[in-house]
Design an enzyme around this catalytic site. Structure first.
Site, PDB file in Angstrom:
ATOM      1  N   GLU A   1      -4.987   1.825   2.662  1.00  0.00           N
ATOM      2  CA  GLU A   1      -4.993   0.596   3.461  1.00  0.00           C
ATOM      3  C   GLU A   1      -5.153   0.931   4.934  1.00  0.00           C
ATOM      4  O   GLU A   1      -5.852   0.255   5.668  1.00  0.00           O
ATOM      5  CB  GLU A   1      -3.684  -0.185   3.249  1.00  0.00           C
TER       6      GLU A   1
ATOM      7  N   ASP B   1      -0.176   4.329   0.961  1.00  0.00           N
ATOM      8  CA  ASP B   1      -0.476   5.320   2.003  1.00  0.00           C
ATOM      9  C   ASP B   1       0.254   5.009   3.299  1.00  0.00           C
ATOM     10  O   ASP B   1       0.705   3.887   3.528  1.00  0.00           O
ATOM     11  CB  ASP B   1      -1.990   5.415   2.268  1.00  0.00           C
TER      12      ASP B   1
ATOM     13  N   ASP C   1       3.675  -6.447   3.745  1.00  0.00           N
ATOM     14  CA  ASP C   1       3.261  -5.376   4.659  1.00  0.00           C
ATOM     15  C   ASP C   1       3.508  -5.783   6.114  1.00  0.00           C
ATOM     16  O   ASP C   1       2.875  -5.258   7.026  1.00  0.00           O
ATOM     17  CB  ASP C   1       1.766  -5.090   4.406  1.00  0.00           C
TER      18      ASP C   1
ATOM     19  N   HIS D   1       0.829  -1.209   0.000  1.00  0.00           N
ATOM     20  CA  HIS D   1       0.000   0.000   0.000  1.00  0.00           C
ATOM     21  C   HIS D   1       0.861   1.257   0.000  1.00  0.00           C
ATOM     22  O   HIS D   1       1.901   1.313   0.662  1.00  0.00           O
ATOM     23  CB  HIS D   1      -1.015  -0.003   1.147  1.00  0.00           C
TER      24      HIS D   1
HETATM   25 ZN   LIG Z   1       0.868  -1.450   6.396  1.00  0.00          ZN
END
Ligand SMILES: [Zn+2]
Length: 400
Positions: free
Chosen positions: A166, A71, A189, A69
Site C-alpha cells: 500500500e 506493509d 488505515d 495493509h
Molecule cells: Zn497506511
C-alpha cells in the site's frame, strides 16, 4: 511478535519485498485457526477471507469489507522493532529511550492530554512502530475473533482483505474486487480516534522535460544550448504559497520532488494535488504556461510536458453512498468516540478501489505520526477501533 514488512519503491514485483509474506502467511494461519471459511491468498500477497452472516436473511444485507495493509513505509526502517508500552501515562513529554532526540511533545501533540491513564505504545526511537497499518490488521483480526466467538451478534456477510505494498501505491492494482466479494468496504488505515475520511486528493504527476543541445565545451560558442538553466529558472517560478511546505487542510499544492539535469536534457517530476478537479486543472495550466515562458526566455531550448492521472478524489463516488460515512459515524458514537470528517492529503487503497466499483471510505486506527520514529498508538486506540468495527458490522444488518 515482530515481523518486518517494509515495502520498497521501484521494484518490478508485487509484493515488492518477499518479507511481507511472513505476516500474510501468519494471518492466513490465524484466520484458519479462528475457524474462518474460505481463506484465500494470491500470488501477489493479497489475503481474502469471508465470515458468514449470522442473520437469517443475509441476502438483503450488503456484504461489508474491512481492509488493512501488511506493509510498512519505506521511509523509516521497520526491522528489529522494540515496542515500548508506557503504562498508565501520566502526562508530559515522552522521550524515546534509545534516541533521546526523539521526543513526543505535548506542545506538538495536544491530544496527549486525552491519553492520560491510557497505555501508550511507542518504539525505542530507532525504528518505525508500524502501527500504520498493523493496527488496522490487528483490530480487524480481533473483530473477526469477537464476531466468531459471539454468534449472537447480528451481522451480514463480512469480507476481510489484507493487502501488500500500500505504501508504494502499487499493491492495490492486483486486488481482485470480484473475488473479494464485498458491496462496500472500509480501509482501516486512519489516525486519531474519530477520524473518518471519505475524501482524498485528486492527484496527477507532471514530467517537464527541457531539451538543449550538447557540444564540446571547447568549441561550444554559438552551438551549445544548456537545458539546465531553463530547468533552474522553471523551479524558481513555483508559487511559494502553493507548495507542500506552505499548505495544509484543504489547500492543494504543486511539488517538484525529483529531477535530473544535464546539458542535453533536464527534467523534473512534479506532483499536483487538490481536492477539486478544477483546482488540479488550474495547477496543470500554470505548469504548462510556465514551461512555455521558459522556452521564450531560453532561446533554443525545447520543452515537453507530460501529465498523467495518479488517482482521483473518492468523494466523487462516495457522495452517492452517504450511508457509508453515516454508518461509520454511528459506529464510532456507539463505541463512545466523537466522529469527525477529515479529508486525506494523500491517497489510500480505498481511493483506487472506490473507482473500481468498491466504494471504500477510511476509518481510524488510533495511530499517530505515521512514517516516523515518533509513531505511536495506545491500548484504548486499538480497543476503540475494534469496538467500532464490531458496531459497524451490526449497523449494516440493522439498516440495510
Ligand atoms: Zn497506511
Amino acid at each position: 511478535m515482530r515481523i518486518d514488512t517494509q515495502s520498497q519503491e521501484d521494484q518490478t514485483t508485487t509484493p515488492s519485498t518477499a518479507k511481507q509474506w511472513n505476516l500474510a502467511k501468519l494471518l492466513v494461519a490465524e484466520l484458519c485457526e479462528l475457524g474462518v471459511q474460505d481463506v484465500r491468498t494470491t500470488e501477489h500477497c493479497m489475503v481474502y477471507a469471508t465470515i458468514p452472516a449470522t442473520v437469517p436473511n443475509p441476502d438483503g444485507i450488503p456484504t461489508i469489507g474491512f481492509i488493512a495493509h501488511v506493509d510498512t513505509s519505506p521511509a523509516v526502517s521497520g526491522a528489529d522493532v522494540h515496542p515500548i508500552v508506557h503504562h498508565n501515562y501520566r502526562g508530559g513529554d515522552i522521550v524515546l529511550p534509545k534516541d533521546p532526540s526523539q521526543v513526543i511533545t505535548v506542545a506538538q501533540h495536544p491530544l496527549l492530554a486525552g491519553l492520560i491513564g491510557d497505555d501508550i505504545i511507542t518504539t525505542d526511537g530507532t525504528t518505525l512502530l508500524g502501527s500504520d497499518d498493523k493496527a488496522g490488521v490487528a483490530t480487524i483480526m480481533t473483530m473477526v475473533d469477537v464476531l466468531l466467538k459471539n454468534p449472537r451478534i447480528a451481522h451480514g456477510r463480512i469480507a476481510i482483505g489484507f493487502t501488500a505494498d500500500e505504501e508504494i501505491g502499487t499493491g492495490i492494482d492486483t486486488f481482485d474486487v470480484q473475488q473479494f466479494g464485498a458491496d462496500f468496504a472500509y480501509t482501516v488505515d486512519g489516525g486519531e480516534l474519530g477520524e473518518i475520511s471519505d475524501e482524498t486528493w485528486s492527484a496527477r504527476l507532471a514530467t517537464v522535460t527541457f531539451g538543449g543541445k550538447s557540444a564540446h565545451p571547447g568549441t561550444a560558442k554559438g552551438v551549445m544550448v544548456n537545458s539546465m538553466y531553463a530547468l533552474a529558472w522553471y523551479l524558481t517560478q513555483m508559487p511559494r504559497d502553493m507548495l507542500p511546505e506552505t499548505t495544509e487542510d484543504r489547500v492543494g499544492f504543486v511539488h517538484p520532488y525529483a529531477g535530473v539535469a544535464d546539458v542535453q536534457e533536464s527534467s523534473v517530476k512534479i506532483l499536483l494535488r487538490d481536492f477539486e478537479v478544477s483546482g488540479l486543472e488550474s495547477k496543470e495550466r500554470l505548469l504548462r504556461a510556465l514551461a512555455a515562458t521558459a522556452v521564450e526566455r531560453f532561446p533554443g531550448v525545447s520543452v515537453r510536458v507530460d501529465v498523467k492521472e495518479n488517482y482521483r478524489n473518492m468523494k466523487e463516488v462516495l457522495q452517492h453512498h452517504p450511508q457509508l460515512t453515516e454508518n461509520a459515524f454511528e459506529a464510532a458514537r456507539r463505541a463512545g468516540i466523537e466522529p469527525f470528517l477529515k479529508p486525506i492529503r494523500g491517497g489510500t487503497d480505498g481511493s483506487k478501489l472506490t473507482f473500481r466499483g468498491l466504494p471504500c471510505p477510511n476509518i481510524y486506527t488510533g495511530g499517530h505520526e505515521f512514517h516516523k520514529k515518533l509513531e505511536f498508538n495506545s491500548r484504548r486506540g486499538l480497543e476503540k477501533t475494534t469496538e467500532t468495527l464490531v458496531h459497524l458490522a451490526q449497523i449494516f444488518a440493522e439498516r440495510p
